[in-house]
Design a protein around this motif. Structure first.
Motif, PDB file in Angstrom:
ATOM      1  N   SER A 198      -0.020   8.471  36.025  1.00 25.86           N
ATOM      2  CA  SER A 198      -0.636   9.056  34.825  1.00 25.86           C
ATOM      3  C   SER A 198       0.354   9.478  33.732  1.00 25.86           C
ATOM      4  O   SER A 198      -0.036   9.503  32.557  1.00 25.86           O
ATOM      5  N   PRO A 199       1.616   9.812  34.053  1.00 27.70           N
ATOM      6  CA  PRO A 199       2.534  10.146  32.955  1.00 27.70           C
ATOM      7  C   PRO A 199       2.719   9.015  31.948  1.00 27.70           C
ATOM      8  O   PRO A 199       3.087   9.254  30.798  1.00 27.70           O
ATOM      9  N   TYR A 200       2.447   7.788  32.369  1.00 30.23           N
ATOM     10  CA  TYR A 200       2.619   6.634  31.482  1.00 30.23           C
ATOM     11  C   TYR A 200       1.309   6.237  30.798  1.00 30.23           C
ATOM     12  O   TYR A 200       1.324   5.522  29.805  1.00 30.23           O
ATOM     13  N   GLY A 201       0.196   6.681  31.356  1.00 29.13           N
ATOM     14  CA  GLY A 201      -1.108   6.350  30.793  1.00 29.13           C
ATOM     15  C   GLY A 201      -2.198   6.664  31.795  1.00 29.13           C
ATOM     16  O   GLY A 201      -2.272   6.037  32.854  1.00 29.13           O
ATOM     17  N   ARG A 202      -3.013   7.646  31.476  1.00 29.13           N
ATOM     18  CA  ARG A 202      -4.038   8.059  32.435  1.00 29.13           C
ATOM     19  C   ARG A 202      -5.097   6.984  32.646  1.00 29.13           C
ATOM     20  O   ARG A 202      -5.659   6.858  33.734  1.00 29.13           O
ATOM     21  N   GLY A 203      -5.361   6.197  31.608  1.00 35.78           N
ATOM     22  CA  GLY A 203      -6.363   5.142  31.728  1.00 35.78           C
ATOM     23  C   GLY A 203      -5.991   4.111  32.779  1.00 35.78           C
ATOM     24  O   GLY A 203      -6.813   3.743  33.628  1.00 35.78           O
ATOM     25  N   ALA A 204      -4.760   3.641  32.744  1.00 33.47           N
ATOM     26  CA  ALA A 204      -4.294   2.656  33.723  1.00 33.47           C
ATOM     27  C   ALA A 204      -4.253   3.264  35.121  1.00 33.47           C
ATOM     28  O   ALA A 204      -4.595   2.605  36.110  1.00 33.47           O
ATOM     29  N   ALA A 205      -3.844   4.521  35.199  1.00 38.82           N
ATOM     30  CA  ALA A 205      -3.785   5.206  36.497  1.00 38.82           C
ATOM     31  C   ALA A 205      -5.179   5.345  37.098  1.00 38.82           C
ATOM     32  O   ALA A 205      -5.379   5.143  38.302  1.00 38.82           O
ATOM     33  N   VAL A 206      -6.138   5.675  36.257  1.00 42.16           N
ATOM     34  CA  VAL A 206      -7.532   5.818  36.702  1.00 42.16           C
ATOM     35  C   VAL A 206      -8.071   4.484  37.210  1.00 42.16           C
ATOM     36  O   VAL A 206      -8.722   4.412  38.259  1.00 42.16           O
ATOM     37  N   LEU A 207      -7.797   3.413  36.480  1.00 44.48           N
ATOM     38  CA  LEU A 207      -8.278   2.087  36.881  1.00 44.48           C
ATOM     39  C   LEU A 207      -7.632   1.639  38.190  1.00 44.48           C
ATOM     40  O   LEU A 207      -8.307   1.100  39.078  1.00 44.48           O
ATOM     41  N   PHE A 208      -6.338   1.857  38.320  1.00 45.87           N
ATOM     42  CA  PHE A 208      -5.628   1.531  39.565  1.00 45.87           C
ATOM     43  C   PHE A 208      -6.235   2.318  40.725  1.00 45.87           C
ATOM     44  O   PHE A 208      -6.494   1.773  41.806  1.00 45.87           O
ATOM     45  N   LEU A 306       3.740   4.226  25.671  1.00 46.47           N
ATOM     46  CA  LEU A 306       3.131   2.905  25.807  1.00 46.47           C
ATOM     47  C   LEU A 306       1.668   2.970  25.392  1.00 46.47           C
ATOM     48  O   LEU A 306       0.986   3.963  25.651  1.00 46.47           O
ATOM     49  N   THR A 307       1.191   1.928  24.756  1.00 47.33           N
ATOM     50  CA  THR A 307      -0.228   1.875  24.415  1.00 47.33           C
ATOM     51  C   THR A 307      -1.028   1.665  25.701  1.00 47.33           C
ATOM     52  O   THR A 307      -0.487   1.168  26.703  1.00 47.33           O
ATOM     53  N   PRO A 308      -2.314   2.027  25.717  1.00 44.91           N
ATOM     54  CA  PRO A 308      -3.127   1.810  26.925  1.00 44.91           C
ATOM     55  C   PRO A 308      -3.103   0.359  27.402  1.00 44.91           C
ATOM     56  O   PRO A 308      -3.040   0.095  28.605  1.00 44.91           O
ATOM     57  N   LYS A 309      -3.146  -0.575  26.462  1.00 44.00           N
ATOM     58  CA  LYS A 309      -3.125  -1.994  26.819  1.00 44.00           C
ATOM     59  C   LYS A 309      -1.802  -2.378  27.471  1.00 44.00           C
ATOM     60  O   LYS A 309      -1.767  -3.108  28.471  1.00 44.00           O
ATOM     61  N   GLU A 310      -0.713  -1.890  26.908  1.00 46.07           N
ATOM     62  CA  GLU A 310       0.609  -2.179  27.478  1.00 46.07           C
ATOM     63  C   GLU A 310       0.728  -1.597  28.880  1.00 46.07           C
ATOM     64  O   GLU A 310       1.226  -2.258  29.803  1.00 46.07           O
ATOM     65  N   CYS A 311       0.262  -0.381  29.031  1.00 43.74           N
ATOM     66  CA  CYS A 311       0.354   0.287  30.330  1.00 43.74           C
ATOM     67  C   CYS A 311      -0.440  -0.470  31.390  1.00 43.74           C
ATOM     68  O   CYS A 311       0.050  -0.698  32.503  1.00 43.74           O
ATOM     69  N   ARG A 312      -1.654  -0.868  31.034  1.00 41.12           N
ATOM     70  CA  ARG A 312      -2.473  -1.637  31.981  1.00 41.12           C
ATOM     71  C   ARG A 312      -1.794  -2.951  32.339  1.00 41.12           C
ATOM     72  O   ARG A 312      -1.789  -3.358  33.508  1.00 41.12           O
ATOM     73  N   ARG A 313      -1.213  -3.609  31.347  1.00 39.67           N
ATOM     74  CA  ARG A 313      -0.562  -4.899  31.602  1.00 39.67           C
ATOM     75  C   ARG A 313       0.624  -4.733  32.547  1.00 39.67           C
ATOM     76  O   ARG A 313       0.775  -5.507  33.503  1.00 39.67           O
ATOM     77  N   TYR A 314       1.445  -3.741  32.304  1.00 40.52           N
ATOM     78  CA  TYR A 314       2.624  -3.540  33.142  1.00 40.52           C
ATOM     79  C   TYR A 314       2.248  -3.128  34.567  1.00 40.52           C
ATOM     80  O   TYR A 314       2.913  -3.513  35.529  1.00 40.52           O
ATOM     81  N   VAL A 315       1.167  -2.357  34.689  1.00 36.16           N
ATOM     82  CA  VAL A 315       0.735  -1.914  36.021  1.00 36.16           C
ATOM     83  C   VAL A 315       0.159  -3.073  36.827  1.00 36.16           C
ATOM     84  O   VAL A 315       0.537  -3.299  37.984  1.00 36.16           O
ATOM     85  N   PHE A 316      -0.740  -3.840  36.203  1.00 38.54           N
ATOM     86  CA  PHE A 316      -1.478  -4.848  36.971  1.00 38.54           C
ATOM     87  C   PHE A 316      -0.806  -6.219  37.018  1.00 38.54           C
ATOM     88  O   PHE A 316      -1.304  -7.124  37.692  1.00 38.54           O
ATOM     89  N   THR A 317       0.315  -6.363  36.335  1.00 36.89           N
ATOM     90  CA  THR A 317       1.121  -7.582  36.510  1.00 36.89           C
ATOM     91  C   THR A 317       2.356  -7.287  37.354  1.00 36.89           C
ATOM     92  O   THR A 317       3.162  -8.183  37.595  1.00 36.89           O
ATOM     93  N   ASN A 318       2.464  -6.054  37.789  1.00 37.58           N
ATOM     94  CA  ASN A 318       3.576  -5.681  38.662  1.00 37.58           C
ATOM     95  C   ASN A 318       3.415  -6.393  40.010  1.00 37.58           C
ATOM     96  O   ASN A 318       2.348  -6.328  40.623  1.00 37.58           O
ATOM     97  N   PRO A 319       4.439  -7.084  40.486  1.00 36.75           N
ATOM     98  CA  PRO A 319       4.328  -7.821  41.759  1.00 36.75           C
ATOM     99  C   PRO A 319       3.877  -6.951  42.930  1.00 36.75           C
ATOM    100  O   PRO A 319       3.087  -7.398  43.771  1.00 36.75           O
ATOM    101  N   ALA A 320       4.359  -5.719  42.979  1.00 38.01           N
ATOM    102  CA  ALA A 320       3.974  -4.821  44.076  1.00 38.01           C
ATOM    103  C   ALA A 320       2.487  -4.481  44.005  1.00 38.01           C
ATOM    104  O   ALA A 320       1.808  -4.404  45.039  1.00 38.01           O
ATOM    105  N   THR A 321       1.980  -4.286  42.789  1.00 37.28           N
ATOM    106  CA  THR A 321       0.547  -4.021  42.614  1.00 37.28           C
ATOM    107  C   THR A 321      -0.273  -5.209  43.087  1.00 37.28           C
ATOM    108  O   THR A 321      -1.275  -5.055  43.794  1.00 37.28           O
ATOM    109  N   ILE A 322       0.151  -6.396  42.695  1.00 38.22           N
ATOM    110  CA  ILE A 322      -0.571  -7.617  43.071  1.00 38.22           C
ATOM    111  C   ILE A 322      -0.590  -7.789  44.588  1.00 38.22           C
ATOM    112  O   ILE A 322      -1.631  -8.096  45.182  1.00 38.22           O
ATOM    113  N   VAL A 323       0.552  -7.566  45.219  1.00 38.61           N
ATOM    114  CA  VAL A 323       0.634  -7.692  46.683  1.00 38.61           C
ATOM    115  C   VAL A 323      -0.288  -6.681  47.359  1.00 38.61           C
ATOM    116  O   VAL A 323      -1.024  -7.015  48.300  1.00 38.61           O
TER     117      VAL A 323
END
Length: 341
Positions: A198-208, A306-323
């Motif tokens: 959430s420090p980088y973006g609560r929206g992306a953290a919530v979705l994750f 980071l913008t919400p879109k950027e944060c979501r992109r970095y979170v969900f394209t992260n290899p560890a997230t995908i795995v």
């Protein structure tokens, strides 16, 4: 305009934020993978203990343990066995998870795991709204699974009815489903994830958080329902800065969801009338809360680097997230294929 936007994405501040987000995303994803692995390890250990307890013997052969337990149909199909297993596996796994999490994120200033003053009341307020959302989602999923069933598709589900009712079975199921499971799930899927991301973006953290919470339930109906409720839980926790309100909501929700099976097991009479009245009252309050407070669930991440879109992109394209997500999705797909093969 395009050039300016590209340059802005490469500012030192954003690059640093992206780097930190990537590291924390890897840490929390690997930690969640570890938790799943710990579940398997402690499940194996529990089977060894169950074998030794029931047979009075000890062996190092896991195949012998499984072979023996499969023959003890009454023993392993009982609620006492399954819920005791869940309690043991969950508590042991979360103990290790908590220790590793504390080490990895010891320098994190804001923690959603710590209770905050006044958030308990918010939990009670939002419980009714979450109850309504849960009912609506359950009905929708029930309709969809019914349609799939009519078209010859079997959708695996979970059974939480109490088998071989006894006082111990009721106590163990109540302890796990109504108390331990909600607390542990809120700690892991809201507290840990929101603290990490959430420090980088609560929206992306919530979705994750919602995706992880939904998929970990292991079957499509529960995953879909848990994703919806998990989304609301995560937003509430993010808004309150603590998982205390969602722990309360989760415990109460599980109590209502399992009230019928527990009441049947203990022989409680006329509980249907009580439940009907309670659900109507809670439902009416819930609709009122949703109608008057829905806007409060909107998350504003405009002040983040980071913008919400950027944060979501970095979170969900992260290899560890995908795995990690694949580790959750593959068993669901396998169970669906097996149920229809």
């Amino acid at each position: 305009m395009t050039t300016k936007k590209s340059v802005s994405l490469l500012t030192p501040e954003k690059q640093q934020e992206k780097k930190l987000l990537t590291i924390d995303c890897v840490k929390i994803s690997l930690l969640l993978i570890l938790y799943n692995l710990l579940n398997r390890i402690f499940a194996v250990l529990f089977f060894y203990v169950a074998y030794t307890y029931h047979s009075g013997k000890f062996t190092l052969s896991y195949s012998a343990v499984l072979s023996y337990l499969k023959k003890q149909t009454a023993f392993i199909s009982s609620t006492t066995f399954s819920m005791t297993a869940n309690l043991f596996i969950t508590l042991m796994s979360v103990l290790v998870f908590g220790i590793v999490f504390a080490i990895l994120f010891r320098k994190r200033e804001s923690s959603f795991i710590k209770p905050r003053k006044g958030t308990a009341v918010k939990g009670l307020k939002w419980f009714s709204a979450c109850f309504v959302i849960n009912i609506l989602l359950s009905q929708l999923i029930s309709i969809l699974t019914g349609i799939l069933g009519q078209n010859g598709v079997t959708v695996p589900t979970s059974d939480f009815s109490i088998h071989q009712p006894s006082a111990i079975a009721v106590i163990v199921q109540f302890s796990y489903v109504v108390i331990i499971a909600p607390i542990v799930e809120e700690f892991i899927y809201r507290g840990a994830i929101l603290t990490a991301l959430s420090p980088y973006g609560r929206g992306a953290a919530v979705l994750f958080s919602a995706l992880a919470f939904g998929l970990m339930h292991g079957n499509i109906p529960q995953a879909a329902s848990a994703f919806g409720t998990g989304l609301v839980y995560a937003i509430i926790a993010a808004k309150c800065g603590s998982i205390l309100p969602t722990v309360i909501i989760h415990c109460l929700n599980n109590l209502l969801a399992n009230f019928s099976s527990i009441s049947d097991a203990i022989g409680l009479e006329h509980y249907e009338t009580f439940m009907s009245v309670a659900e109507i009252v809670i439902g009416l309050v819930g609709f009122m809360v949703l109608f008057t407070s829905l806007k409060k669930l909107i998350i504003d991440d405009s002040e983040n680097v980071l913008t919400p879109k950027e944060c979501r992109r970095y979170v969900f394209t992260n290899p560890a997230t995908i795995v990690y997500m694949l580790c959750l999705i593959i068993p669901i797909v396998k169970s669906l294929v097996q149920a229809n093969s």
